[in-house]
Design a protein around this motif. Structure first.
Motif, short mmCIF file in Angstrom:
data_model
loop_
_atom_site.label_atom_id
_atom_site.label_comp_id
_atom_site.label_asym_id
_atom_site.label_seq_id
_atom_site.Cartn_x
_atom_site.Cartn_y
_atom_site.Cartn_z
N SER A 1 73.61 -44.93 51.17
CA SER A 1 74.28 -43.68 50.80
C SER A 1 74.51 -43.67 49.29
N GLU A 2 73.89 -42.71 48.64
CA GLU A 2 74.05 -42.61 47.19
C GLU A 2 75.42 -42.03 46.86
N THR B 1 78.24 -39.85 45.40
CA THR B 1 78.24 -38.48 44.90
C THR B 1 78.70 -38.46 43.45
#
Length: 329
Positions: free
Chosen positions: A195-196, A198
């Motif tokens: 998960s990159e 934000t």
């Protein structure tokens, strides 16, 4: 008929023969399922003994109907004439059915130096020591061929392993050799999704104003009051605030930089000299403009006091001006 099913090729000193294939379970040799060795008839041993065959004896097994091939060793010569018994996983690799014709040919393979294996499931990697399990299993193998699928039994479970790479060639011997073993990711392995983070919202900076900044007025400005005269007369209106005094001791002289009311500045840019005041007159710069205006208004409204008549000048000194007294009483 014998030459076709179990016959021997006589040329070139090599073994080349065709047999009908059957699984090893037909002769109650279930342990052979975990190896790569086959069972040949006794006539094959006689033929091999008369030929100059290298040891260990290795063979190329080919299903000429499908074109698939692999390599194997020989465990015993107890099969029926014209038959060969193979592990079931080997028959599956060759796409052989029971009783179909298979060709066996003697082969010479180099010792392997590297082999890369790929499990079908990640369960094999979850084993405590998969390399030790694999090493124990490969002791029952005599050779490995790229493209084969072998079966490993551990803790009552079957694990399927693909041979994806081998060195120095696609088919190698693993008998008495120091071979490096490597693992490829399992077929059902899925890369974990990362998960990159934000990105933080960008704060918009207010646009710079092109107008000039307002200059704040000072809260206190000294010497902003109106001048008052000691003789009670209203001072003449000034064109600007008086400059601060340069001498605090005298108090009777005005600042040299302040121009006299009603006089223009000199031509050379210097301020004109302040007018001379009468002796005994002191100009005080105090109060504020409002107080000065109120005082000037009162003086203009109030009537001038009546002038007293001038008294004659008395002599400065007169002798014997007192009353007379007698000594007698």
């Amino acid at each position: 008929m014998f030459g076709m099913f179990g016959g021997f090729g006589l040329g070139g000193g090599s073994f080349d023969s065709n047999y009908r294939a059957y699984p090893v379970s037909f002769i109650d040799k279930g342990d052979a399922e975990h190896a790569d060795k086959v069972f040949l008839p006794p006539s094959a041993l006689d033929r091999l003994a008369s030929l100059n065959i290298e040891y260990p004896m290795l063979f190329k097994v080919e299903n000429r109907k499908t074109g698939r091939s692999t390599h194997c060793g020989v465990l015993e010569f107890i099969a029926d004439e014209g038959h060969v018994y193979l592990p079931y996983w080997m028959m599956q690799n060759l796409a052989l059915e029971e009783g179909e014709i298979v060709n066996l040919k003697s082969a010479s393979l180099p010792k392997g130096t590297y082999v890369k294996l790929q499990p079908h499931t990640t369960d094999f990697i979850d084993i405590t020591n998969p390399k030790a399990v694999l090493e124990t299993t490969l002791r029952n193998f005599s050779c490995l061929t790229v493209g084969d699928q072998i079966t490993i039994n551990y803790n009552n479970r079957q694990y399927f392993i693909d041979i994806v790479e081998a060195k120095p060639q696609a088919a190698i011997s693993v008998i008495e050799t120091d071979c490096e073993v490597d693992f490829a990711p399992p077929l059902d392995y899925v890369e974990p999704t990362r998960s990159e983070p934000t990105p933080a919202p960008v704060q918009e900076q207010p646009a710079e104003s092109t107008s000039e900044p307002e200059v704040a007025e000072p809260s206190f400005v000294p010497f902003r009051g109106a001048a008052q005269r000691l003789d009670g007369k209203a001072p003449s209106p000034s064109t600007g605030p008086p400059a601060p005094s340069t001498s605090a001791a005298s108090g009777s002289r005005s600042s040299s930089g302040a121009a006299a009311p009603g006089r223009p500045p000199s031509s050379n840019g210097a301020a004109p000299a302040a007018p001379k005041q009468k002796a005994g007159k002191v100009i005080s710069a105090g109060g504020n403009r409002l107080a000065a205006k109120q005082a000037a208004a009162k003086e203009q409204k109030a009537p001038a006091p009546p002038k007293e008549p001038a008294k004659p000048d008395a002599p400065k000194f007169s002798a014997f001006q007192g009353k007379g007294h007698s000594l007698k009483g």
